[in-house]
Motif scaffolding. Structure first.
Motif, short mmCIF file in Angstrom:
data_model
loop_
_atom_site.label_atom_id
_atom_site.label_comp_id
_atom_site.label_asym_id
_atom_site.label_seq_id
_atom_site.Cartn_x
_atom_site.Cartn_y
_atom_site.Cartn_z
N GLY A 230 0.87 -1.17 0.00
CA GLY A 230 0.00 0.00 0.00
C GLY A 230 0.91 1.22 0.00
O GLY A 230 2.09 1.12 0.34
N LEU A 231 0.37 2.35 -0.36
CA LEU A 231 1.20 3.55 -0.47
C LEU A 231 1.80 3.94 0.88
O LEU A 231 2.98 4.26 0.96
CB LEU A 231 0.39 4.71 -1.05
CG LEU A 231 1.16 6.01 -1.27
CD1 LEU A 231 2.36 5.80 -2.18
CD2 LEU A 231 0.24 7.07 -1.85
N ASP B 43 16.92 5.38 -4.07
CA ASP B 43 16.16 5.08 -5.29
C ASP B 43 14.67 4.91 -4.97
O ASP B 43 13.81 5.41 -5.70
CB ASP B 43 16.69 3.83 -5.98
CG ASP B 43 18.07 4.05 -6.56
OD1 ASP B 43 18.40 5.20 -6.93
OD2 ASP B 43 18.84 3.07 -6.66
N ALA B 44 14.37 4.20 -3.89
CA ALA B 44 12.98 3.99 -3.49
C ALA B 44 12.33 5.31 -3.09
O ALA B 44 11.17 5.57 -3.44
CB ALA B 44 12.91 2.98 -2.35
N ILE B 45 13.06 6.14 -2.39
CA ILE B 45 12.53 7.44 -1.96
C ILE B 45 12.28 8.34 -3.17
O ILE B 45 11.24 9.00 -3.27
CB ILE B 45 13.46 8.11 -0.94
CG1 ILE B 45 13.44 7.30 0.37
CG2 ILE B 45 13.06 9.56 -0.69
CD1 ILE B 45 14.52 7.68 1.36
N ASN B 46 13.21 8.35 -4.11
CA ASN B 46 13.02 9.15 -5.33
C ASN B 46 11.81 8.66 -6.13
O ASN B 46 11.02 9.47 -6.63
CB ASN B 46 14.28 9.13 -6.20
CG ASN B 46 15.36 10.00 -5.63
OD1 ASN B 46 15.11 10.95 -4.89
ND2 ASN B 46 16.60 9.69 -5.97
N ASP C 166 4.13 9.64 -5.91
CA ASP C 166 3.16 10.39 -5.12
C ASP C 166 2.69 11.63 -5.88
O ASP C 166 1.50 11.94 -5.91
CB ASP C 166 3.78 10.76 -3.77
CG ASP C 166 2.75 11.07 -2.72
OD1 ASP C 166 1.66 10.47 -2.73
OD2 ASP C 166 3.04 11.93 -1.86
N LYS C 167 3.62 12.34 -6.50
CA LYS C 167 3.29 13.54 -7.27
C LYS C 167 2.39 13.19 -8.46
O LYS C 167 1.37 13.85 -8.69
CB LYS C 167 4.57 14.22 -7.76
CG LYS C 167 4.33 15.48 -8.57
CD LYS C 167 5.65 16.09 -9.01
CE LYS C 167 5.67 16.44 -10.44
NZ LYS C 167 6.09 15.57 -11.45
N TYR D 119 0.49 10.49 -8.94
CA TYR D 119 -0.81 9.98 -8.49
C TYR D 119 -1.69 11.13 -8.00
O TYR D 119 -2.88 11.18 -8.32
CB TYR D 119 -0.61 8.93 -7.40
CG TYR D 119 -1.89 8.20 -7.05
CD1 TYR D 119 -2.39 7.20 -7.88
CD2 TYR D 119 -2.60 8.52 -5.90
CE1 TYR D 119 -3.57 6.54 -7.56
CE2 TYR D 119 -3.77 7.86 -5.58
CZ TYR D 119 -4.25 6.87 -6.41
OH TYR D 119 -5.42 6.22 -6.09
N LYS D 120 -1.11 12.05 -7.25
CA LYS D 120 -1.89 13.20 -6.76
C LYS D 120 -2.36 14.08 -7.92
O LYS D 120 -3.48 14.60 -7.88
CB LYS D 120 -1.07 14.03 -5.77
CG LYS D 120 -1.02 13.42 -4.40
CD LYS D 120 -0.22 14.27 -3.43
CE LYS D 120 -0.18 13.60 -2.07
NZ LYS D 120 0.70 14.28 -1.14
N ASN D 121 -1.53 14.26 -8.93
CA ASN D 121 -1.95 15.03 -10.11
C ASN D 121 -3.17 14.39 -10.76
O ASN D 121 -4.11 15.09 -11.15
CB ASN D 121 -0.82 15.14 -11.13
CG ASN D 121 0.23 16.14 -10.73
OD1 ASN D 121 0.03 16.98 -9.86
ND2 ASN D 121 1.40 16.05 -11.36
N LEU D 122 -3.16 13.08 -10.88
CA LEU D 122 -4.29 12.38 -11.47
C LEU D 122 -5.51 12.47 -10.55
O LEU D 122 -6.62 12.72 -10.99
CB LEU D 122 -3.93 10.92 -11.75
CG LEU D 122 -4.99 10.08 -12.47
CD1 LEU D 122 -5.40 10.71 -13.79
CD2 LEU D 122 -4.47 8.66 -12.69
N ARG D 123 -5.28 12.29 -9.28
CA ARG D 123 -6.37 12.35 -8.30
C ARG D 123 -6.99 13.75 -8.24
O ARG D 123 -8.19 13.90 -7.98
CB ARG D 123 -5.85 11.95 -6.93
CG ARG D 123 -6.95 11.66 -5.96
CD ARG D 123 -6.39 11.13 -4.68
NE ARG D 123 -7.38 10.21 -4.20
CZ ARG D 123 -7.13 9.11 -3.56
NH1 ARG D 123 -5.91 8.77 -3.29
NH2 ARG D 123 -8.11 8.34 -3.14
N ASN D 124 -6.20 14.79 -8.49
CA ASN D 124 -6.70 16.17 -8.46
C ASN D 124 -7.29 16.62 -9.79
O ASN D 124 -7.79 17.74 -9.88
CB ASN D 124 -5.58 17.13 -8.04
CG ASN D 124 -5.20 16.94 -6.59
OD1 ASN D 124 -6.00 16.49 -5.77
ND2 ASN D 124 -3.96 17.26 -6.27
#
Length: 125
Positions: free
Chosen positions: A53-54, A68-71, A77-78, A80-85
Motif C-alpha cells: 500500500g502507499l 532510489d525507493a525514496i526518489n 506520489d506527485k 498519483y496526486k496530479n491524477l487524483r486532483n
C-alpha cells in the motif's frame, strides 16, 4: 500478475464497457494497476513489504533510507496526486464516485493517463 498484464485486462474490460457494473470492475482494475506498480518497485528496491500500500511503501522506503525507493516514491506520489486532483478523472480514484454517462470515453482517458504513469515509471526507474 504484472502491471502490464493488469493494463491489458483493463483494456479488455474497456472494450466491452456497456454497464455500470463493468465500469465498477474497470475502476477496480485501475486501482489494482497502481498497487501492482508499487509492488513491482517494492521488489525492485528490495523493500520486502507484504500487503503493499502507499503508506507502507512510504514508511519502509524512508526507514530503509533507500534513495532510489525514496526518489521513486516522491515521483509516484506527485503523479498519483496530479491524477487524483484532475477535475474530470480524480473522482474515479476515490471510493465514492458518480457513474458517468460517457463511461467508455472517461474510461479510455483514465486508462491512457494511468498507462502514461506506468510507462514513465518504467522509463525513469
Amino acid at each position: 500478475m504484472t502491471t502490464a498484464q493488469k493494463i491489458s485486462e483493463a483494456e479488455k474490460i474497456l472494450a466491452q464497457l456497456d454497464s455500470p457494473d463493468k465500469f465498477n470492475t474497470f475502476l477496480g482494475i485501475i486501482h489494482e494497476i497502481f498497487l501492482h506498480l508499487l509492488d513491482e518497485y517494492n521488489v525492485k528496491f528490495g523493500l520486502k513489504i507484504n500487503k503493499i500500500g502507499l503508506e507502507k511503501f512510504k514508511s519502509v522506503a524512508k526507514k530503509s533510507a533507500n534513495i532510489d525507493a525514496i526518489n521513486f516514491l516522491i515521483w509516484y506520489d506527485k503523479e498519483y496526486k496530479n491524477l487524483r486532483n484532475d477535475p474530470q478523472l480524480g473522482q474515479f480514484l476515490e471510493k465514492e464516485y458518480t457513474i458517468p454517462e460517457n463511461m467508455r470515453k472517461i474510461g479510455s482517458i483514465l486508462l491512457d493517463e494511468t498507462r502514461k504513469i506506468v510507462y514513465q515509471a518504467y522509463e525513469k526507474y
